[in-house]
Design a protein around this motif. Structure first.
Motif, PDB file in Angstrom:
ATOM      1  N   PRO A 162      48.037  44.261  41.198  1.00 47.47           N
ATOM      2  CA  PRO A 162      48.196  45.583  41.839  1.00 47.47           C
ATOM      3  C   PRO A 162      47.430  46.701  41.122  1.00 47.47           C
ATOM      4  CG  PRO A 162      50.318  44.494  41.594  1.00 47.47           C
ATOM      5  CD  PRO A 162      49.328  43.671  40.840  1.00 47.47           C
ATOM      6  N   ASP A 163      47.495  46.737  39.790  1.00 47.45           N
ATOM      7  CA  ASP A 163      46.795  47.795  39.045  1.00 47.45           C
ATOM      8  C   ASP A 163      45.302  47.750  39.310  1.00 47.45           C
ATOM      9  OD1 ASP A 163      48.888  47.600  36.046  1.00 47.45           O
ATOM     10  OD2 ASP A 163      49.169  48.538  38.019  1.00 47.45           O
ATOM     11  N   VAL A 212      44.239  32.454  37.065  1.00 45.55           N
ATOM     12  CA  VAL A 212      44.612  33.771  36.532  1.00 45.55           C
ATOM     13  C   VAL A 212      43.472  34.775  36.701  1.00 45.55           C
ATOM     14  CG1 VAL A 212      45.138  35.016  34.401  1.00 45.55           C
ATOM     15  CG2 VAL A 212      46.319  32.891  34.913  1.00 45.55           C
ATOM     16  N   LEU A 213      42.257  34.353  36.444  1.00 48.71           N
ATOM     17  CA  LEU A 213      41.125  35.277  36.567  1.00 48.71           C
ATOM     18  C   LEU A 213      40.930  35.711  38.025  1.00 48.71           C
ATOM     19  CD1 LEU A 213      38.589  33.639  34.083  1.00 48.71           C
ATOM     20  CD2 LEU A 213      39.943  35.693  33.750  1.00 48.71           C
ATOM     21  N   LEU A 214      41.082  34.775  38.954  1.00 50.55           N
ATOM     22  CA  LEU A 214      40.953  35.136  40.374  1.00 50.55           C
ATOM     23  C   LEU A 214      42.104  36.051  40.805  1.00 50.55           C
ATOM     24  CD1 LEU A 214      39.752  31.757  41.900  1.00 50.55           C
ATOM     25  CD2 LEU A 214      38.454  33.877  41.712  1.00 50.55           C
ATOM     26  N   TYR A 215      43.294  35.813  40.249  1.00 45.13           N
ATOM     27  CA  TYR A 215      44.427  36.700  40.554  1.00 45.13           C
ATOM     28  C   TYR A 215      44.146  38.111  40.045  1.00 45.13           C
ATOM     29  CZ  TYR A 215      49.004  38.883  40.258  1.00 45.13           C
ATOM     30  OH  TYR A 215      50.046  39.772  40.380  1.00 45.13           O
ATOM     31  N   ALA A 216      43.560  38.195  38.832  1.00 50.37           N
ATOM     32  CA  ALA A 216      43.277  39.513  38.241  1.00 50.37           C
ATOM     33  C   ALA A 216      42.336  40.317  39.127  1.00 50.37           C
ATOM     34  CB  ALA A 216      42.665  39.335  36.856  1.00 50.37           C
ATOM     35  N   ILE A 217      41.358  39.649  39.732  1.00 52.64           N
ATOM     36  CA  ILE A 217      40.365  40.373  40.511  1.00 52.64           C
ATOM     37  C   ILE A 217      40.863  40.655  41.921  1.00 52.64           C
ATOM     38  CG2 ILE A 217      38.075  40.150  41.584  1.00 52.64           C
ATOM     39  CD1 ILE A 217      37.303  38.601  39.032  1.00 52.64           C
TER      40      ILE A 217
END
Lengths: 266, 62
Positions: free
Chosen positions: A175-176, A166-171
Protein backbone atom coordinates in the motif's frame (compact mmCIF):
# COMPACT_ATOMS: atom_id res chain seq x y z
CA UNK A 1 9.26 -56.69 -18.85
CA UNK A 2 7.59 -55.49 -15.66
CA UNK A 3 10.29 -52.81 -15.30
CA UNK A 4 9.65 -51.58 -18.85
CA UNK A 5 5.90 -51.51 -18.22
CA UNK A 6 6.36 -49.64 -14.95
CA UNK A 7 8.64 -47.12 -16.66
CA UNK A 8 6.17 -46.62 -19.50
CA UNK A 9 3.30 -46.18 -17.04
CA UNK A 10 5.29 -43.62 -15.06
CA UNK A 11 6.20 -41.75 -18.23
CA UNK A 12 2.57 -41.51 -19.32
CA UNK A 13 1.54 -40.30 -15.87
CA UNK A 14 4.38 -37.77 -15.88
CA UNK A 15 3.33 -36.47 -19.31
CA UNK A 16 -0.30 -36.24 -18.20
CA UNK A 17 0.60 -34.27 -15.07
CA UNK A 18 2.86 -31.89 -17.01
CA UNK A 19 0.18 -31.38 -19.66
CA UNK A 20 -2.47 -30.67 -17.01
CA UNK A 21 -0.25 -28.15 -15.19
CA UNK A 22 0.70 -26.45 -18.46
CA UNK A 23 -2.88 -26.18 -19.68
CA UNK A 24 -3.92 -24.84 -16.27
CA UNK A 25 -1.26 -22.13 -16.46
CA UNK A 26 -2.20 -21.24 -20.05
CA UNK A 27 -5.89 -21.03 -19.19
CA UNK A 28 -5.41 -19.04 -15.96
CA UNK A 29 -2.79 -16.61 -17.24
CA UNK A 30 -3.86 -16.17 -20.81
CA UNK A 31 -6.97 -17.83 -22.23
CA UNK A 32 -9.66 -16.97 -19.68
CA UNK A 33 -8.54 -13.34 -19.14
CA UNK A 34 -8.22 -12.90 -22.94
CA UNK A 35 -11.77 -14.13 -23.45
CA UNK A 36 -12.97 -11.92 -20.58
CA UNK A 37 -11.48 -8.69 -22.01
CA UNK A 38 -12.23 -9.66 -25.63
CA UNK A 39 -8.59 -9.74 -26.69
CA UNK A 40 -8.97 -12.66 -29.13
CA UNK A 41 -10.59 -10.54 -31.83
CA UNK A 42 -8.42 -11.31 -34.85
CA UNK A 43 -6.68 -14.27 -36.49
CA UNK A 44 -3.12 -13.12 -35.57
CA UNK A 45 -4.16 -12.75 -31.96
CA UNK A 46 -5.79 -16.18 -31.97
CA UNK A 47 -2.59 -17.67 -33.41
CA UNK A 48 -0.44 -15.91 -30.81
CA UNK A 49 -2.66 -17.22 -28.02
CA UNK A 50 -2.49 -20.78 -29.39
CA UNK A 51 1.30 -20.85 -29.88
CA UNK A 52 2.08 -21.67 -26.22
CA UNK A 53 -0.12 -24.78 -26.45
CA UNK A 54 1.77 -25.88 -29.55
CA UNK A 55 5.06 -25.46 -27.69
CA UNK A 56 3.66 -27.43 -24.75
CA UNK A 57 2.64 -30.33 -27.01
CA UNK A 58 5.99 -30.34 -28.81
CA UNK A 59 7.81 -30.22 -25.47
CA UNK A 60 5.79 -33.14 -24.12
CA UNK A 61 6.32 -35.25 -27.24
CA UNK A 62 10.06 -34.60 -27.40
CA UNK A 63 10.44 -34.35 -23.56
CA UNK A 64 12.77 -31.43 -24.19
CA UNK A 65 13.39 -29.56 -20.95
CA UNK A 66 14.24 -26.27 -22.70
CA UNK A 67 10.95 -26.24 -24.59
CA UNK A 68 8.92 -27.05 -21.46
CA UNK A 69 10.78 -24.77 -19.03
CA UNK A 70 11.79 -21.86 -21.25
CA UNK A 71 9.98 -21.68 -24.58
CA UNK A 72 6.47 -22.38 -23.26
CA UNK A 73 6.65 -19.73 -20.46
CA UNK A 74 8.22 -17.24 -22.91
CA UNK A 75 5.47 -17.78 -25.48
CA UNK A 76 2.91 -17.10 -22.73
CA UNK A 77 4.35 -13.59 -22.44
CA UNK A 78 3.86 -12.73 -26.13
CA UNK A 79 0.05 -12.26 -26.02
CA UNK A 80 0.42 -10.35 -22.73
CA UNK A 81 2.75 -7.90 -24.45
CA UNK A 82 0.51 -7.68 -27.51
CA UNK A 83 -2.53 -6.75 -25.44
CA UNK A 84 -1.85 -5.34 -21.99
CA UNK A 85 -5.50 -5.68 -20.95
CA UNK A 86 -5.00 -9.43 -20.48
CA UNK A 87 -2.42 -9.06 -17.70
CA UNK A 88 -4.10 -5.99 -16.23
CA UNK A 89 -7.20 -8.04 -15.48
CA UNK A 90 -5.03 -10.66 -13.74
CA UNK A 91 -3.13 -8.58 -11.20
CA UNK A 92 -5.88 -6.48 -9.71
CA UNK A 93 -5.75 -8.30 -6.38
CA UNK A 94 -3.20 -10.14 -4.25
CA UNK A 95 -5.37 -13.28 -4.31
CA UNK A 96 -5.52 -13.61 -8.09
CA UNK A 97 -1.83 -12.77 -8.38
CA UNK A 98 -0.97 -15.38 -5.75
CA UNK A 99 -3.07 -17.95 -7.62
CA UNK A 100 -1.25 -17.19 -10.85
CA UNK A 101 2.10 -17.35 -9.10
CA UNK A 102 1.16 -20.70 -7.58
CA UNK A 103 0.12 -22.02 -11.01
CA UNK A 104 3.42 -20.93 -12.53
CA UNK A 105 5.52 -22.42 -9.72
CA UNK A 106 3.54 -25.70 -9.83
CA UNK A 107 4.05 -25.97 -13.56
CA UNK A 108 7.79 -25.24 -13.38
CA UNK A 109 8.27 -27.71 -10.53
CA UNK A 110 6.13 -30.36 -12.20
CA UNK A 111 7.75 -29.98 -15.61
CA UNK A 112 11.31 -30.00 -14.26
CA UNK A 113 10.60 -33.01 -12.05
CA UNK A 114 8.66 -34.95 -14.65
CA UNK A 115 11.13 -34.22 -17.47
CA UNK A 116 13.66 -36.23 -15.47
CA UNK A 117 11.76 -39.36 -16.47
CA UNK A 118 13.87 -39.82 -19.58
CA UNK A 119 16.67 -41.39 -17.58
CA UNK A 120 18.10 -44.60 -19.06
CA UNK A 121 16.78 -47.93 -17.81
CA UNK A 122 18.57 -48.89 -14.59
CA UNK A 123 20.83 -51.98 -14.69
CA UNK A 124 19.43 -55.42 -13.89
CA UNK A 125 21.52 -55.76 -10.75
CA UNK A 126 23.08 -53.27 -8.37
CA UNK A 127 25.32 -53.72 -5.40
CA UNK A 128 26.03 -51.21 -2.68
CA UNK A 129 29.62 -50.42 -1.95
CA UNK A 130 30.23 -50.88 1.74
CA UNK A 131 33.01 -48.49 2.69
CA UNK A 132 33.92 -49.58 6.16
CA UNK A 133 37.00 -50.07 8.20
CA UNK A 134 37.81 -53.61 9.39
CA UNK A 135 35.56 -54.54 12.30
CA UNK A 136 33.04 -51.75 11.60
CA UNK A 137 29.42 -52.25 10.64
CA UNK A 138 28.30 -50.73 7.29
CA UNK A 139 26.46 -47.41 7.70
CA UNK A 140 22.73 -47.65 7.33
CA UNK A 141 21.91 -43.95 7.84
CA UNK A 142 22.67 -41.00 5.59
CA UNK A 143 26.06 -39.37 6.30
CA UNK A 144 25.82 -36.09 8.16
CA UNK A 145 27.33 -34.09 5.29
CA UNK A 146 24.54 -35.24 2.95
CA UNK A 147 21.92 -34.35 5.53
CA UNK A 148 23.50 -30.89 5.73
CA UNK A 149 23.52 -30.54 1.98
CA UNK A 150 19.86 -31.49 1.65
CA UNK A 151 18.95 -29.01 4.39
CA UNK A 152 20.78 -26.21 2.57
CA UNK A 153 19.26 -27.26 -0.78
CA UNK A 154 15.75 -27.24 0.73
CA UNK A 155 16.29 -23.88 2.43
CA UNK A 156 17.50 -22.30 -0.81
CA UNK A 157 14.57 -23.85 -2.67
CA UNK A 158 12.07 -22.23 -0.28
CA UNK A 159 13.93 -18.88 -0.38
CA UNK A 160 13.96 -18.93 -4.18
CA UNK A 161 10.14 -18.95 -4.10
CA UNK A 162 9.84 -16.31 -1.37
CA UNK A 163 12.32 -13.85 -2.91
CA UNK A 164 10.58 -13.01 -6.21
CA UNK A 165 7.15 -13.17 -4.56
CA UNK A 166 8.11 -10.53 -1.97
CA UNK A 167 9.78 -8.25 -4.51
CA UNK A 168 6.77 -8.42 -6.85
CA UNK A 169 4.47 -7.72 -3.89
CA UNK A 170 6.58 -4.67 -2.98
CA UNK A 171 6.20 -3.20 -6.45
CA UNK A 172 2.62 -4.13 -7.30
CA UNK A 173 0.64 -4.44 -4.05
CA UNK A 174 2.36 -2.85 -1.03
CA UNK A 175 0.00 0.00 0.00
CA UNK A 176 2.73 2.53 0.88
CA UNK A 177 4.55 1.99 -2.40
CA UNK A 178 1.34 2.29 -4.41
CA UNK A 179 0.63 5.61 -2.69
CA UNK A 180 4.15 6.94 -3.38
CA UNK A 181 4.04 5.89 -7.02
CA UNK A 182 0.62 7.45 -7.65
CA UNK A 183 1.79 10.70 -6.06
CA UNK A 184 5.25 10.90 -7.60
CA UNK A 185 4.78 9.27 -11.01
CA UNK A 186 1.57 11.01 -12.01
CA UNK A 187 0.16 9.60 -15.29
CA UNK A 188 3.19 7.29 -15.49
CA UNK A 189 2.41 4.84 -12.70
CA UNK A 190 1.67 1.88 -14.96
CA UNK A 191 4.79 2.47 -17.07
CA UNK A 192 6.96 2.83 -14.00
CA UNK A 193 5.53 -0.38 -12.53
CA UNK A 194 6.27 -2.21 -15.76
CA UNK A 195 9.87 -0.96 -15.75
CA UNK A 196 10.31 -1.92 -12.12
CA UNK A 197 8.80 -5.37 -12.70
CA UNK A 198 11.21 -5.94 -15.57
CA UNK A 199 14.05 -4.71 -13.37
CA UNK A 200 13.03 -7.19 -10.67
CA UNK A 201 12.96 -10.01 -13.23
CA UNK A 202 16.47 -9.25 -14.50
CA UNK A 203 17.81 -8.66 -11.00
CA UNK A 204 16.29 -11.86 -9.66
CA UNK A 205 17.68 -13.96 -12.54
CA UNK A 206 21.17 -12.55 -11.92
CA UNK A 207 20.86 -13.05 -8.16
CA UNK A 208 19.60 -16.60 -8.55
CA UNK A 209 22.40 -17.57 -10.93
CA UNK A 210 25.20 -16.11 -8.85
CA UNK A 211 24.05 -16.42 -5.25
CA UNK A 212 21.62 -19.32 -5.17
CA UNK A 213 23.09 -21.70 -7.72
CA UNK A 214 26.64 -20.53 -7.01
CA UNK A 215 27.22 -22.31 -3.68
CA UNK A 216 25.54 -25.47 -4.99
CA UNK A 217 27.38 -25.81 -8.31
CA UNK A 218 30.53 -27.37 -6.94
CA UNK A 219 28.53 -29.99 -5.04
CA UNK A 220 26.77 -31.53 -7.99
CA UNK A 221 28.03 -35.06 -7.68
CA UNK A 222 27.81 -37.86 -10.18
CA UNK A 223 29.56 -37.66 -13.50
CA UNK A 224 26.48 -38.06 -15.72
CA UNK A 225 26.28 -34.29 -16.19
CA UNK A 226 29.97 -33.95 -16.90
CA UNK A 227 29.89 -36.82 -19.38
CA UNK A 228 26.90 -35.24 -21.10
CA UNK A 229 28.65 -31.85 -21.27
CA UNK A 230 31.82 -33.43 -22.67
CA UNK A 231 29.80 -35.30 -25.29
CA UNK A 232 28.08 -32.06 -26.28
CA UNK A 233 31.43 -30.28 -26.52
CA UNK A 234 32.89 -33.08 -28.66
CA UNK A 235 29.94 -32.97 -31.04
CA UNK A 236 30.10 -29.15 -31.21
CA UNK A 237 33.77 -29.26 -32.19
CA UNK A 238 33.11 -31.69 -35.01
CA UNK A 239 29.89 -29.96 -36.08
CA UNK A 240 30.21 -27.64 -39.06
CA UNK A 241 26.71 -26.17 -38.81
CA UNK A 242 25.31 -23.74 -36.22
CA UNK A 243 23.69 -25.23 -33.11
CA UNK A 244 19.89 -25.10 -32.66
CA UNK A 245 20.21 -22.18 -30.28
CA UNK A 246 21.44 -20.06 -33.21
CA UNK A 247 18.22 -20.69 -35.13
CA UNK A 248 16.21 -20.07 -31.98
CA UNK A 249 17.92 -16.71 -31.56
CA UNK A 250 17.30 -15.69 -35.16
CA UNK A 251 13.68 -16.79 -35.01
CA UNK A 252 13.11 -15.04 -31.69
CA UNK A 253 14.69 -11.80 -32.95
CA UNK A 254 12.63 -11.83 -36.13
CA UNK A 255 9.40 -12.61 -34.27
CA UNK A 256 9.86 -9.84 -31.72
CA UNK A 257 10.85 -7.36 -34.43
CA UNK A 258 7.67 -8.28 -36.27
CA UNK A 259 5.65 -7.90 -33.09
CA UNK A 260 7.20 -4.47 -32.45
CA UNK A 261 6.39 -3.29 -35.97
CA UNK A 262 2.86 -4.65 -35.67
CA UNK A 263 2.27 -2.87 -32.34
CA UNK A 264 3.73 0.38 -33.64
CA UNK A 265 1.88 0.55 -36.96
CA UNK A 266 -1.42 -1.20 -36.32
CA UNK B 1 25.09 -26.97 17.54
CA UNK B 2 28.25 -26.07 15.66
CA UNK B 3 27.15 -28.32 12.81
CA UNK B 4 24.02 -26.24 12.26
CA UNK B 5 25.67 -22.87 12.86
CA UNK B 6 26.67 -22.18 9.26
CA UNK B 7 23.39 -23.49 7.88
CA UNK B 8 21.26 -21.28 10.15
CA UNK B 9 23.48 -18.28 9.52
CA UNK B 10 23.31 -18.80 5.74
CA UNK B 11 19.51 -18.98 5.74
CA UNK B 12 19.23 -15.93 8.05
CA UNK B 13 21.59 -13.84 5.95
CA UNK B 14 20.09 -14.77 2.59
CA UNK B 15 16.57 -14.32 3.92
CA UNK B 16 17.59 -11.11 5.68
CA UNK B 17 18.95 -9.60 2.46
CA UNK B 18 15.38 -9.71 1.18
CA UNK B 19 14.50 -6.98 3.68
CA UNK B 20 17.06 -4.68 2.08
CA UNK B 21 15.78 -5.45 -1.40
CA UNK B 22 12.21 -4.78 -0.25
CA UNK B 23 13.30 -1.42 1.18
CA UNK B 24 15.14 -0.73 -2.07
CA UNK B 25 11.86 -1.13 -3.97
CA UNK B 26 10.20 1.23 -1.47
CA UNK B 27 12.90 3.87 -1.95
CA UNK B 28 12.53 3.55 -5.73
CA UNK B 29 8.82 4.20 -5.34
CA UNK B 30 9.70 7.36 -3.36
CA UNK B 31 12.09 8.41 -6.16
CA UNK B 32 15.05 8.31 -3.78
CA UNK B 33 17.41 6.76 -6.30
CA UNK B 34 20.59 7.24 -4.27
CA UNK B 35 19.00 5.60 -1.25
CA UNK B 36 17.72 2.70 -3.31
CA UNK B 37 21.16 2.18 -4.85
CA UNK B 38 22.75 2.12 -1.42
CA UNK B 39 20.14 -0.35 -0.15
CA UNK B 40 20.67 -2.55 -3.18
CA UNK B 41 24.41 -2.57 -2.49
CA UNK B 42 23.78 -3.48 1.13
CA UNK B 43 21.39 -6.27 0.11
CA UNK B 44 23.92 -7.59 -2.37
CA UNK B 45 26.64 -7.57 0.27
CA UNK B 46 24.44 -9.39 2.78
CA UNK B 47 23.42 -12.04 0.32
CA UNK B 48 27.04 -12.51 -0.74
CA UNK B 49 27.98 -13.15 2.86
CA UNK B 50 25.07 -15.57 3.16
CA UNK B 51 26.27 -17.34 0.05
CA UNK B 52 29.70 -17.79 1.62
CA UNK B 53 28.14 -19.15 4.81
CA UNK B 54 26.19 -21.65 2.68
CA UNK B 55 29.38 -22.63 0.92
CA UNK B 56 31.10 -23.17 4.27
CA UNK B 57 28.13 -25.21 5.49
CA UNK B 58 28.44 -27.43 2.45
CA UNK B 59 32.18 -28.03 2.77
CA UNK B 60 32.15 -28.84 6.47
CA UNK B 61 33.65 -32.23 7.20
CA UNK B 62 31.60 -34.65 9.31
Amino acid sequence: MEQAFANNGWRKAADAVTAALGINLWAALLFVPALFVGAIHSTPMAIICTLPLVALVVGLVTRHAIILLLLFPLLLLVPLVADGRIIASNIEGVGSFALLGGSLISYLLGASFMSAFHEPTPPDRTRKLAITRPGEQPRSTMPARWGRRFRVFNAFFVLSIIFPAVLLYAINFAPDNQQYMRALYVNRTASMKTVMNLGVLVWWLALFTTHFLGPLQSHRTGDKQIRRELAILRSDVSRGAPRPVFYLGVLGALCFMGLLLYLRYR
Amino acid sequence: MRQHFFEVLAVLLVGGSLIFFYECAQYLAKRDYVGSLILMTIGLSVITVGKEMARLALVQKE
